[in-house]
Each structure stands twice: as C-alpha cells, then as structure tokens.
Design an enzyme around this catalytic site. Sequence first.
Site, short mmCIF file in Angstrom:
data_model
loop_
_atom_site.label_atom_id
_atom_site.label_comp_id
_atom_site.label_asym_id
_atom_site.label_seq_id
_atom_site.Cartn_x
_atom_site.Cartn_y
_atom_site.Cartn_z
N THR A 9 89.91 15.85 25.39
CA THR A 9 91.20 16.45 25.70
C THR A 9 91.05 17.96 25.83
OG1 THR A 9 91.87 16.73 23.38
CG2 THR A 9 92.41 14.62 24.45
N GLY A 11 89.96 19.57 28.48
CA GLY A 11 88.61 19.71 28.99
C GLY A 11 88.47 20.53 30.26
N THR A 12 89.46 21.34 30.59
CA THR A 12 89.39 22.09 31.85
C THR A 12 88.72 23.44 31.70
OG1 THR A 12 91.61 23.03 31.52
CG2 THR A 12 91.46 20.95 32.75
N TYR A 151 98.46 29.24 13.34
CA TYR A 151 97.26 28.65 13.94
C TYR A 151 96.35 28.09 12.86
CZ TYR A 151 92.95 28.30 16.68
OH TYR A 151 91.79 27.85 17.29
#
Length: 252
Positions: A9, A11-12, A151
């Site tokens: 996921t 993964g671009t 975060y």
Amino acid sequence: MNDSTVLVTGGTSGMGLATARHLLSTGARVVVTGRDDGRLARAAERLDGGDRLLTVRADVSVPADLARLADTVRARFGRLDGVFANAGVGIFRPAAELTEAEVDQVIGTNLKGVLYTVQHALPLLDAAGGGSVVLNASWTPHRGLPGATVYAAAKAGVLSLARTLGTELAGRGIRVNSVSPGYIVTEMFHAAVPDPADHEPIRAHVPLGRLGRPEDVAETVAFLLSDRSSYITGQDLVIDGGLVPAFPSLTG
C-alpha cells in the site's frame, strides 16, 4: 519471493515504490495501491512489472476501497502471500496548532488504515495458507520529536498492532512484524524538511553518517516477507543508522 503475491500500500513513491521494485526483481507478483490515478500510472511505468504488476487506486482509510481492492486481487491472483502496509501521511506541527481534521487524517491513515488493510487482506492470506505482514511504523515513537505528536502517537499504535496481531494470527500461519525507519530521504522527508541546509544537522545525529535510502527499507521488508524470517513475528526492526540508541550530542 518467486511465485509469491505481495500487496504494497502507498506504493507510488518512496519506501513503497522501492519495496515494490525490489520484490519484482525477486520474481514476486506485486499489487501496488495509491490514492491518485496519475501517480499510479507513473509508478507502473517506472516499475515495468508486466503482468506481474497490478496497480489499484485505493485509500486505506476507506474500508470500501479496501474491500474493492481485495476483490480485485482475488480475481487477478487468487491469494496474497505477503502485505507491506506502508501507506501513510505526515503532518508535523506543534500539538497546539493541530486541527481536528489533521488529527483525523493522520490517525485515519496511519493507524486505522493499517488495521483496515490487514483486516481485508486476511481472507487472501488464508487462501495462501498463511503469509507475512509487515507494518511500516517509525522511529518517532522511540524518541520524543517536537512537532511529531499525532504522527508518533499513530505510529506507536502501529508498533502495538504488530505485537498483538503477531500473537493473534500466529495460529493461522500469519506472521506480523513492523519496521521503524529513521530519516529516509523520500518525498515525505523533503516535505517535512524542505530546506537542504537543514539536512546536515539531521545527518549529524545519525551514527552511520548518512541519511537512509528507500532501498535500505525495501531490502529489510523483503527479508521479513520471505521465508528467511520464518521464526520471527511480533517484532519491530529499527532501520535508522543507529539514530534511536545514540545520544545526540555525541554523534556526527
């Protein structure tokens, strides 16, 4: 990883893209997700995986997207042997300045999205008779970092998920571990630290003397996904060049 099918996921770009490329080089079939069709198309061109690569638009914070993703993977490959739950977002600002929408976005993607990813992958892992799941956590829960409040809190939840899911799913032949990257030079890193002049002080805190590369994470994730780590579950592997255990004023 030959003849294995792995979901990555987010993964671009960055660690996700590097991991997808590494897995393809080992002979795996790889499913890559992202939220933007254009970025997915560019990632597909860069990966050049042929019929061993499947790209699917999906937002991990939206369960309906993950249900559609699971159906697509089932129709194409029939199973999953591994998952790298990597998708995440970073908002780094003082806690007093965070908006409700920003908190929801970070928790929704970085924590809930990881859980949703595993939930929807389970039937596909069961179809393979088990498998390996790697969750992308962070070094930030291990040490206090100003501006990383929500975060780090979300990533601390990911560390906990690796331990609890590793125990819960062991009987189904599914191993679950996490990785905690340090300062890795990705698009998110450049967005958080846009001024190159600020990179040197950060590097000076890393005992190994350099910032991390996405490939440093990719090779570690591939190890945890493979049978070479068949007796490891519920663990976190910190990939940080020694950042977490070092005393900052003595490094560099």
